[in-house]
Motif scaffolding. Structure first.
Motif, PDB file in Angstrom:
ATOM      1  N   ASP A  51       0.825  -1.203   0.000  1.00  0.00           N
ATOM      2  CA  ASP A  51       0.000   0.000   0.000  1.00  0.00           C
ATOM      3  C   ASP A  51       0.865   1.261   0.000  1.00  0.00           C
ATOM      4  O   ASP A  51       0.581   2.228  -0.723  1.00  0.00           O
ATOM      5  N   LYS A  52       1.924   1.251   0.783  1.00  0.00           N
ATOM      6  CA  LYS A  52       2.845   2.392   0.808  1.00  0.00           C
ATOM      7  C   LYS A  52       3.500   2.582  -0.560  1.00  0.00           C
ATOM      8  O   LYS A  52       3.654   3.706  -1.044  1.00  0.00           O
ATOM      9  N   LEU A  53       3.887   1.463  -1.170  1.00  0.00           N
ATOM     10  CA  LEU A  53       4.561   1.513  -2.464  1.00  0.00           C
ATOM     11  C   LEU A  53       3.653   2.068  -3.548  1.00  0.00           C
ATOM     12  O   LEU A  53       4.044   2.965  -4.303  1.00  0.00           O
ATOM     13  N   GLN A  54       2.418   1.566  -3.631  1.00  0.00           N
ATOM     14  CA  GLN A  54       1.514   2.040  -4.687  1.00  0.00           C
ATOM     15  C   GLN A  54       1.123   3.498  -4.462  1.00  0.00           C
ATOM     16  O   GLN A  54       0.992   4.268  -5.410  1.00  0.00           O
ATOM     17  N   GLN A  55       0.942   3.900  -3.207  1.00  0.00           N
ATOM     18  CA  GLN A  55       0.561   5.283  -2.921  1.00  0.00           C
ATOM     19  C   GLN A  55       1.699   6.240  -3.229  1.00  0.00           C
ATOM     20  O   GLN A  55       1.495   7.325  -3.794  1.00  0.00           O
ATOM     21  N   ASN A  56       2.910   5.824  -2.903  1.00  0.00           N
ATOM     22  CA  ASN A  56       4.089   6.638  -3.197  1.00  0.00           C
ATOM     23  C   ASN A  56       4.279   6.785  -4.698  1.00  0.00           C
ATOM     24  O   ASN A  56       4.614   7.864  -5.200  1.00  0.00           O
ATOM     25  N   PHE A  57       4.029   5.700  -5.416  1.00  0.00           N
ATOM     26  CA  PHE A  57       4.146   5.722  -6.881  1.00  0.00           C
ATOM     27  C   PHE A  57       3.084   6.638  -7.481  1.00  0.00           C
ATOM     28  O   PHE A  57       3.364   7.407  -8.412  1.00  0.00           O
ATOM     29  N   ALA A  58       1.885   6.566  -6.935  1.00  0.00           N
ATOM     30  CA  ALA A  58       0.797   7.419  -7.432  1.00  0.00           C
ATOM     31  C   ALA A  58       1.113   8.895  -7.210  1.00  0.00           C
ATOM     32  O   ALA A  58       0.932   9.725  -8.107  1.00  0.00           O
ATOM     33  N   ASP A  59       1.599   9.221  -6.008  1.00  0.00           N
ATOM     34  CA  ASP A  59       1.859  10.621  -5.651  1.00  0.00           C
ATOM     35  C   ASP A  59       3.044  11.218  -6.394  1.00  0.00           C
ATOM     36  O   ASP A  59       2.987  12.371  -6.853  1.00  0.00           O
ATOM     37  N   LYS A  60       4.123  10.430  -6.543  1.00  0.00           N
ATOM     38  CA  LYS A  60       5.368  10.978  -7.067  1.00  0.00           C
ATOM     39  C   LYS A  60       5.596  10.737  -8.553  1.00  0.00           C
ATOM     40  O   LYS A  60       6.343  11.468  -9.198  1.00  0.00           O
ATOM     41  N   VAL A  61       4.971   9.670  -9.088  1.00  0.00           N
ATOM     42  CA  VAL A  61       5.205   9.350 -10.508  1.00  0.00           C
ATOM     43  C   VAL A  61       3.983   9.679 -11.364  1.00  0.00           C
ATOM     44  O   VAL A  61       4.072  10.431 -12.332  1.00  0.00           O
ATOM     45  N   ILE A  62       2.825   9.123 -11.030  1.00  0.00           N
ATOM     46  CA  ILE A  62       1.628   9.341 -11.848  1.00  0.00           C
ATOM     47  C   ILE A  62       1.096  10.753 -11.671  1.00  0.00           C
ATOM     48  O   ILE A  62       0.823  11.459 -12.635  1.00  0.00           O
TER      49      ILE A  62
END
Length: 247
Positions: A43-54
Motif C-alpha cells: 500500500d505504501k509503495l503504490q501510494q508513493n508511486f501514485a503521488d510521485k510518478v503518476i
C-alpha cells in the motif's frame, strides 16, 4: 482410506515424517501477520508511486477502477465466507486445495511486482518497500505455505480432485491468467487518452509504462488485502477451536 481424511480436524492433522513439527495454529497466525505486513508495504509503495510518478488524480482513478473491475472477474479478491472458512479448517483436503490456490495467487503477485519494476526500475529500485515486500512474500509467506502443504499426508490429498469446484476457493481464472500478459495492454491509458490532455499529462511511451506499473502495484495491494482478510478469518476459527479443545 476414508478414515485418513476424516482425521483432518484441528489438532488431528496427519503429518508426514516425525521431523516436521510445524504447529498449525502458529503457522496460520504467522501467515496472517506476514500478510498484514506485506499489504502495508504494498500500500505504501503504490501510494508513493501514485503521488510521485503518476501525479494525475484522473489517471489514478481510472487505473484503480479498471484494476478493481478486472480482479473481481478473476476472483482473486473474493472474500471467503464464514462457512467456507470453517470447511477449510475442518477438512484437510479443502485446506490443501486452499493452500495450493493461495500459493498460485502469491506467485502471481510476485510476477506482477517484477513486471512493475521492469516498467519503471528508476523509481521502484529506490523504494525500500519494494525489496521488503518481495522478500517477505518469497521467504516468509511462500515458505510457510509450502511447509504446511508438505505436512498434509499425500495419501489423503490424492483421494480428492486437485482442483476444487467451489467458486469460493478457485484461484485466478484461466481467462485472467492468459489475458495477463496481453493486458499488459495499456488500455487504461489508451481508452481515455483524450481526457488526459486536460491534466497536461505526458503521453510518451515511458509514461504509459509507468501507468501500467502503477496498475500492477495497485492490483497487488488489493490482492494482498483480500488474502490478509481471508487468512485472518481462517486463523480466528483455528484459534477458537483450539481454545475450546483445551477447556
Amino acid at each position: 482410506m476414508g478414515l485418513c481424511c476424516s482425521l483432518g480436524k484441528v489438532g488431528s492433522v496427519s503429518i508426514e515424517g516425525s521431523n516436521q513439527n510445524l504447529d498449525r495454529k502458529e503457522t496460520y497466525n504467522d501467515l496472517t501477520t506476514y500478510l498484514k505486513e506485506s499489504h502495508d508495504e504494498a500500500d505504501k509503495l503504490q501510494q508513493n508511486f501514485a503521488d510521485k510518478v503518476i501525479q494525475s488524480t484522473l489517471v489514478i482513478n481510472i487505473v484503480r477502477t479498471k484494476a478493481e473491475k478486472e480482479l473481481r472477474k478473476s476472483k482473486e479478491t473474493k472474500p471467503l465466507s464464514d462457512k467456507k472458512a470453517e470447511e477449510i479448517v475442518n477438512d484437510i483436503q479443502k485446506e490443501n486445495n486452499w493452500l495450493k490456490r493461495s500459493k498460485e495467487i502469491f506467485t502471481n503477485v510476485i510476477i506482477k511486482l517484477k513486471d512493475a519494476r521492469e516498467d519503471d526500475p528508476s523509481f521502484i529500485d529506490k523504494q525500500s518497500n519494494y525489496k521488503k515486500l518481495t522478500d517477505k512474500l518469497k521467504t516468509d509467506v511462500m515458505t510457510l505455505i509450502e511447509s504446511r502443504i508438505k505436512q498434509i499426508r499425500p495419501s489423503c490429498t490424492n483421494l480428492a480432485a486437485e482442483s476444487s469446484d467451489d467458486s469460493e476457493t478457485d484461484g485466478p481464472s484461466n481467462q485472467a491468467k492468459s489475458g495477463y500478459e496481453s493486458s499488459h495492454s495499456l488500455e487504461c491509458v489508451s481508452e481515455n487518452e483524450s481526457n488526459y490532455g486536460d491534466e497536461n499529462v505526458d503521453k510518451s511511451g515511458r509514461y504509459k509504462k509507468q501507468v501500467h506499473a502503477y496498475k500492477l502495484l495497485y492490483e497487488c495491494t488489493l490482492i494482498l488485502k483480500a488474502e490478509r482478510d481471508n487468512f485472518s478469518k481462517i486463523n480466528s476459527i483455528i484459534v477458537g477451536v483450539t481454545c475450546q479443545a483445551k477447556i
